[in-house]
Design a protein around this motif. Structure first.
Motif, PDB file in Angstrom:
ATOM      1  N   ALA B  32       0.817  -1.215   0.000  1.00 25.61           N
ATOM      2  CA  ALA B  32       0.000   0.000   0.000  1.00 25.61           C
ATOM      3  C   ALA B  32       0.852   1.267   0.000  1.00 25.61           C
ATOM      4  N   LEU B  33       2.157   1.127  -0.146  1.00 27.03           N
ATOM      5  CA  LEU B  33       3.016   2.313  -0.161  1.00 27.03           C
ATOM      6  C   LEU B  33       2.635   3.240  -1.305  1.00 27.03           C
ATOM      7  N   PRO B  34       2.421   4.508  -1.025  1.00 26.68           N
ATOM      8  CA  PRO B  34       2.127   5.455  -2.105  1.00 26.68           C
ATOM      9  C   PRO B  34       3.341   5.596  -3.026  1.00 26.68           C
ATOM     10  N   MET B  35       3.105   5.512  -4.326  1.00 34.39           N
ATOM     11  CA  MET B  35       4.205   5.560  -5.295  1.00 34.39           C
ATOM     12  C   MET B  35       3.913   6.560  -6.416  1.00 34.39           C
ATOM     13  N   VAL B  36       4.928   7.255  -6.835  1.00 30.35           N
ATOM     14  CA  VAL B  36       4.939   8.028  -8.080  1.00 30.35           C
ATOM     15  C   VAL B  36       3.728   8.950  -8.246  1.00 30.35           C
ATOM     16  N   GLY B  37       3.364   9.624  -7.188  1.00 24.95           N
ATOM     17  CA  GLY B  37       2.394  10.703  -7.321  1.00 24.95           C
ATOM     18  C   GLY B  37       0.937  10.336  -7.223  1.00 24.95           C
ATOM     19  N   ARG B  38       0.577   9.115  -7.631  1.00 25.43           N
ATOM     20  CA  ARG B  38      -0.849   8.788  -7.533  1.00 25.43           C
ATOM     21  C   ARG B  38      -1.132   7.304  -7.378  1.00 25.43           C
ATOM     22  N   TYR B  39      -0.102   6.512  -7.245  1.00 29.41           N
ATOM     23  CA  TYR B  39      -0.317   5.067  -7.189  1.00 29.41           C
ATOM     24  C   TYR B  39       0.012   4.510  -5.820  1.00 29.41           C
ATOM     25  N   ARG B  40      -0.321   3.229  -5.640  1.00 31.45           N
ATOM     26  CA  ARG B  40       0.254   2.452  -4.559  1.00 31.45           C
ATOM     27  C   ARG B  40       1.039   1.331  -5.203  1.00 31.45           C
ATOM     28  N   LEU B  41       2.010   0.810  -4.463  1.00 31.27           N
ATOM     29  CA  LEU B  41       2.921  -0.179  -5.030  1.00 31.27           C
ATOM     30  C   LEU B  41       2.169  -1.336  -5.694  1.00 31.27           C
ATOM     31  N   ILE B  42       1.078  -1.766  -5.071  1.00 28.25           N
ATOM     32  CA  ILE B  42       0.351  -2.927  -5.601  1.00 28.25           C
ATOM     33  C   ILE B  42      -0.248  -2.655  -6.982  1.00 28.25           C
ATOM     34  N   ASP B  43      -0.481  -1.376  -7.330  1.00 35.36           N
ATOM     35  CA  ASP B  43      -1.049  -1.066  -8.649  1.00 35.36           C
ATOM     36  C   ASP B  43      -0.162  -1.593  -9.772  1.00 35.36           C
ATOM     37  N   PHE B  44       1.141  -1.538  -9.565  1.00 39.79           N
ATOM     38  CA  PHE B  44       2.066  -1.983 -10.606  1.00 39.79           C
ATOM     39  C   PHE B  44       2.082  -3.515 -10.693  1.00 39.79           C
ATOM     40  N   VAL B  45       1.943  -4.162  -9.538  1.00 41.53           N
ATOM     41  CA  VAL B  45       1.855  -5.626  -9.523  1.00 41.53           C
ATOM     42  C   VAL B  45       0.575  -6.061 -10.238  1.00 41.53           C
ATOM     43  N   MET B  46      -0.514  -5.345  -9.939  1.00 40.82           N
ATOM     44  CA  MET B  46      -1.801  -5.663 -10.587  1.00 40.82           C
ATOM     45  C   MET B  46      -1.710  -5.411 -12.084  1.00 40.82           C
ATOM     46  N   ALA B  47      -1.059  -4.304 -12.473  1.00 38.09           N
ATOM     47  CA  ALA B  47      -0.941  -3.981 -13.902  1.00 38.09           C
ATOM     48  C   ALA B  47      -0.211  -5.108 -14.631  1.00 38.09           C
ATOM     49  N   ASN B  48       0.844  -5.641 -14.022  1.00 39.65           N
ATOM     50  CA  ASN B  48       1.566  -6.757 -14.634  1.00 39.65           C
ATOM     51  C   ASN B  48       0.628  -7.921 -14.922  1.00 39.65           C
ATOM     52  N   MET B  49      -0.208  -8.231 -13.953  1.00 39.63           N
ATOM     53  CA  MET B  49      -1.110  -9.365 -14.129  1.00 39.63           C
ATOM     54  C   MET B  49      -2.192  -9.058 -15.155  1.00 39.63           C
TER      55      MET B  49
END
Lengths: 390, 376
Positions: B32-49
Motif C-alpha cells: 500500500a506504499l504510495p508511489m509516483v504521485g498517484r499510485y500504490r505499489l500494488i497497482d504496478f503488480v496488478m498492472a503486470n497481471m
C-alpha cells in the motif's frame, strides 16, 4: 418493472452545436472537453449525482459515438445502478415510421414511454452546453412548495445584455406572467437557463397537445411555455445564483476555460462537497521538465511539458515540446505541440498535432481553432480567428 | 504483452516484513506504499497481471491492511468486478491450526489453499508485492511450457535489485535454477530472484500440503531451496528485462520514486497501451499560480502550486504556498507546505502540514520521513 422515481432527468444532448465550428465536426457538443479534465456533460451529470437524481435519459442524435462511449455504464457519476441509472436515448423507429428528434419538446415527446416506466411525479429537463453547479433538489423543493406546473431556473443578467436572452417576466411572488424571447425592450433581466422542472402529468399533457399542432416548432421556449401561460398554468421562476456559462460558441468556450484561471475562480472545481466527476483515463502524474516552465495554468495528468506554458488550460496527455510556447490557450486531450511552435489565444482540439515552429493565433483578434486529429505542417502560420480542421 | 485471457490465476502476497521502511509501513502494508504521485505499489503488480491477461486475482493480506482494502475496494478500477473476473481479498483468520499470523509465504499459501482449490485456471502466478517492475506473465507461461518446467522463477540481472546481506540469488545453468543463496554477505550469483513464480495450480496445492506437513514455513528458504537441491522438479528461470526496484528500505523507496523523473524509466513503466490503474479521486487538474516555479517534477491532479518545486514528486491534492521551496522530496497527498517553508531530501507522508517558515533539510541521499498527519 422499474421502481417508481420521484424525479427523472432528461438531458438534451442532441444538438449539432454548429456555433462551435470545427470543434463539433466529429463530436456532439456535450462531449467537447472542458477545463482540462472534464467534458461539458460532466457538469449536468455531476449536478444530478450530487442532487440525488439517479435516473437520467440522455437524448442524443448528432454524432453520438464519442458521447455514448464517454457515458458508458455511468460509473464515473455513480449512475451504474440497477434501479435507474443513465440511459442513452437516440431516436428510434416506431413501426412504420421512424423519425429524428424535431425539436426539444418533440425529443421528450418521443420518449414519453421511457419516462412513464418510472412513473415519476416530476421531470427535470437539462441541456448539455452549460457550465455551472446547481442543486436540482433545491429547485425541485421550490417547485413543490410553489405548487407549480413548471418551474424555470432563471439568473439575473446585466440589463444591457438582457435583450440577448429569453426572459421570464415575473410578478412580485415570482410567478412567471410572460415569456419573451430576445425582446428589444426588456421588461426584466431574469434570463432562462434552459433548466426546467415539470410536473409530469402537466408536461405529458402539453407535449401531446403540442404534437397535434402542425404549426408548432416543437420547442420548449417557443411553444410549450407560451401554451402553458396561455392556459393559465402556474409557472414559477427559480432564481439561481452562482456561476453559469453557456459554452455554445468558440469565444464563450474559451472564455469559460480562462475563467478557471482567475483568482479565485468563479466556479470552484476543488469543491469537496460538490465534486464534478469525469471519466478518468488513468494517466500518470504530469511531468514538468527542467527545460520548461508552467505559470498560471491548469495542467492535467499525463502531460509532458518540456516547453513553456502560460495562462492556459491543458487536458490530459498533452505534449508540449522543447521551446514551444503555449499562451492564453486551451489544449485538449493528447494534442502535441511541436518544437518551437507558438500557440496564442487558441483552442487546439484532441489529438491535433502542431508541427515544429508553427504559429497559431495572435495576441489580439478572434480565437483560433485547430480541429481534432488535425496535423498542422511545420512552420505554418494560422492567423487569429481562423479555423483549421480535417 | 498478451491481453487475451490467459489460463492463469494471480495471487499477490502482501505480508512481507518491512521494518526498514520505518514510519512508511507503520500503518500500511508495503503493497500500500504510495508511489509516483498517484499510485500504490500494488497497482504496478496488478498492472503486470492484468496486462498479461490474468482475470482472477487473490490478494493475501497480513497486517495493517486497512489502507490496502480501502484502496482496492470492489476492484472496479481494475475491471475486476465482473462475473468472469474477480478480485478476492484474503484476510488472515484464526483456525485450529494457526492464529492468523504467517511466518512466511508458505504459511499464507496453506491458509488460503481453498482459494487455490476453488480456482479453475491451469496455472497460478504468485508474486510478492514489494517489487516494482514490468513483467509479462503470458511470456513466462510460454517459456514455462516450452521448457517443460515444473516451476518457473522470475529473476533479474539488474544490479539495482542486489543487496549485500539480503536477498535471494540464483545460479542458473542452461536456463534451470541449480542453486539458491539467501541473504549472502556478498551475493555469488548475478541473478536476483524477484519474488514471482509460475507453477501449475494443482502442483502448488500438492507442494504446499506436503511442505507444511513436514514442518516448513518459508516458501523460498525452506521449500524452494529443497526442490532446487533435490532436483526432482525442473525449476526454470525466467529473466525479466528492464529496471527492477526492490522497495525494502526508506532509501530504496526514495530512489525508486525519484527514478521516475527519468524519461527512460517512465517510458518503461507507463506505456500508452498499458495503463496502470489505481483508485480514483476525481480531482481537478493541478493549478499553477503566476509565481510558481516547477522544474523536473511529477505533479498529480488536485495540486495547488504557488511556490517552487524542484526535482520532486507531488501526490494528489498537495498545496505549495508562495515562497515555499521543495527540493529533492516526495510529498504525499493532501500535504500542505506553507509560506516560506524549505523542504529538502524529505519524504512527507499523507496529510502532513508544514507551518510558515519551517525548514526541514535532510542530508543528501539520507532522506528523512515525516509521519502521516503530523503538523510541524
Amino acid at each position: 418493472m422499474p421502481q417508481k422515481k420521484s424525479c427523472v432527468a432528461m438531458l438534451l444532448a442532441g444538438g449539432q452545436g454548429s456555433r462551435l465550428g470545427i470543434l463539433t465536426r466529429h463530436v456532439a457538443k456535450p462531449a467537447v472537453p472542458f477545463g482540462g479534465k472534464y467534458r461539458i456533460i460532466d457538469f449536468p451529470l455531476s449536478n444530478c449525482a450530487n442532487s440525488g437524481i439517479d435516473t437520467i435519459g440522455v437524448l442524443t442524435q448528432y454524432k453520438p459515438m464519442e458521447l455514448n462511449s464517454y457515458i458508458g455504464s455511468g460509473a464515473p457519476w455513480d449512475l451504474d445502478i440497477s434501479n435507474g441509472g443513465v440511459f442513452v436515448l437516440p431516436p428510434y423507429s416506431k413501426g412504420e415510421e421512424g423519425e429524428w428528434y424535431k425539436g426539444t419538446a418533440n425529443a421528450i415527446y418521443q420518449n414519453v414511454a421511457f419516462i412513464q416506466q418510472f412513473n415519476p411525479d416530476y421531470v427535470l429537463i437539462l441541456s448539455g452546453d452549460h457550465i455551472y453547479k446547481c442543486d436540482y433538489a433545491d429547485m425541485l423543493a421550490h417547485h413543490i412548495q410553489q405548487d407549480a406546473a413548471l418551474t424555470v431556473a432563471v439568473r439575473q443578467v446585466p440589463w444591457e445584455e438582457a435583450s440577448r436572452f429569453g426572459l421570464m417576466n415575473t410578478d412580485d411572488k415570482g410567478n412567471i406572467i410572460e415569456f419573451e424571447e430576445k425582446p428589444k425592450n426588456p421588461k426584466s433581466n431574469n434570463a432562462s437557463m434552459g433548466v426546467y422542472v415539470f410536473t409530469w402529468d402537466k408536461l405529458r399533457h402539453y407535449l401531446e397537445q403540442d404534437e397535434g399542432n402542425p404549426e408548432s416548432a416543437k420547442d420548449f421556449g417557443k411553444n410549450i411555455i407560451p401554451a402553458m401561460l396561455a392556459q393559465g398554468e402556474r409557472l414559477s421562476a427559480y432564481r439561481f445564483e452562482g456561476y453559469w456559462k453557456d459554452v455554445g460558441t468558440i469565444e464563450s468556450l474559451w472564455d469559460a476555460n480562462m475563467d478557471l484561471l482567475s483568482n479565485p475562480p468563479p466556479i470552484d472545481l476543488h469543491d469537496r462537497v460538490w465534486r464534478i466527476y469525469a471519466r478518468n483515463v488513468g494517466e500518470p502524474p504530469h511531468f514538468a521538465s527542467p527545460k520548461g516552465s508552467i505559470r498560471d495554468s491548469l495542467v492535467t495528468e499525463g502531460c509532458e511539458i518540456i516547453g513553456e506554458v502560460t495562462h492556459s488550460v491543458l487536458s490530459g496527455g498533452v505534449h508540449v515540446a522543447q521551446d514551444a510556447r503555449v499562451i492564453d490557450s486551451v489544449i485538449m486531450p493528447y494534442a502535441v505541440i511541436g518544437k518551437g511552435a507558438v500557440i496564442r489565444r487558441a483552442i487546439i482540439a484532441e489529438h491535433a498535432v502542431i508541427g515544429e515552429n508553427a504559429v497559431i493565433g495572435g495576441e489580439t483578434g478572434g480565437i483560433t481553432v485547430v480541429g481534432s486529429g488535425t496535423r498542422v505542417v511545420p512552420g505554418l502560420k494560422l492567423a487569429a480567428g481562423q479555423q483549421l480542421g480535417e | 504483452m498478451n491481453q487475451m485471457k490467459q489460463d492463469v490465476v494471480g495471487l499477490i502476497y502482501t505480508g512481507e516484513r518491512m521494518d526498514e521502511l520505518q514510519e512508511l509501513t507503520r500503518w500500511r502494508a508495503a503493497a500500500a506504499l504510495p508511489m509516483v504521485g498517484r499510485y500504490r505499489l500494488i497497482d504496478f503488480v496488478m498492472a503486470n497481471m492484468l496486462h498479461s491477461g490474468v482475470r482472477n486475482i487473490g490478494i493475501i493480506m497480513q497486517k495493517n491492511y486497512h489502507s490496502l482494502m480501502d484502496h482496492l475496494g470492489s476492484g472496479r478500477e481494475w475491471n475486476l468486478h465482473g462475473k468472469r473476473s474477480g478480485l478476492t481479498i484474503l484476510p488472515p483468520y484464526m483456525s485450529r491450526e494457526n492464529v492468523g499470523v504467517y511466518e512466511g509465504l508458505l504459511d499464507a499459501l496453506h491458509t488460503n489453499i481453498n482459494f487455490m482449490r476453488k480456482s479453475t485456471e491451469r496455472f497460478i502466478a504468485v508474486t510478492d508485492s514489494n517489487v516494482l517492475y514490468r513483467v509479462d506473465f503470458s511470456d513466462v507461461v510460454r517459456q514455462h511450457v516450452q521448457n517443460k518446467a515444473d516451476i518457473t522463477l522470475v529473476y533479474t540481472r539488474d544490479r539495482n535489485a542486489r543487496r549485500n546481506g539480503s536477498g535471494r540469488y540464483l545460479q542458473i545453468e542452461d536456463g534451470l535454477v541449480t542453486r539458491m543463496e539467501f541473504d549472502p554477505t556478498i551475493p555469488h550469483y548475478e541473478n536476483t530472484y524477484v519474488g514471482a513464480f509460475l507453477v501449475r495450480r494443482e502442483l502448488l496445492i500438492d507442494m504446499t500440503d506436503r511442505a507444511v506437513a513436514s514442518g516448513q514455513h518459508h516458501f523460498s528458504r525452506d521449500m524452494l531451496s529443497q526442490l532446487v537441491s533435490e532436483r526432482v522438479y525442473r525449476v526454470n528461470g525466467y529473466e525479466c528485462p528492464g529496471r527492477i526496484w526492490m522497495i525494502d528500505s526508506v532509501d530504496s523507496y526514495y530512489r525508486a520514486n525519484m527514478d521516475f523523473l527519468n524519461d527512460e524509466f517512465r517510458a518503461q513503466m507507463f506505456r500508452d497501451d498499458q495503463p496502470v490503474w489505481t483508485k480514483l479521486r476525481d480531482e481537478m487538474p493541478a493549478r499553477y499560480m503566476g509565481d510558481s516555479h516547477v522544474s523536473n517534477a511529477l505533479v498529480a491532479d488536485g495540486c495547488l502550486i504557488e511556490g517552487t518545486v524542484i526535482n520532486s514528486i507531488l501526490f494528489r491534492g498537495v498545496v505549495v504556498r508562495p515562497g515555499a521551496v521543495i527540493r529533492n522530496s516526495i510529498i504525499m497527498q493532501d500535504a500542505v507546505i506553507s509560506r516560506g517553508v524549505e523542504v529538502e531530501n524529505c519524504i512527507l507522508d499523507k496529510q502532513t502540514t508544514l507551518r510558515d517558515n519551517v525548514r526541514l533539510i535532510a542530508p543528501r541521499n539520507h532522506p528523512i520521513v515525516i509521519a502521516k498527519n503530523l503538523t510541524i
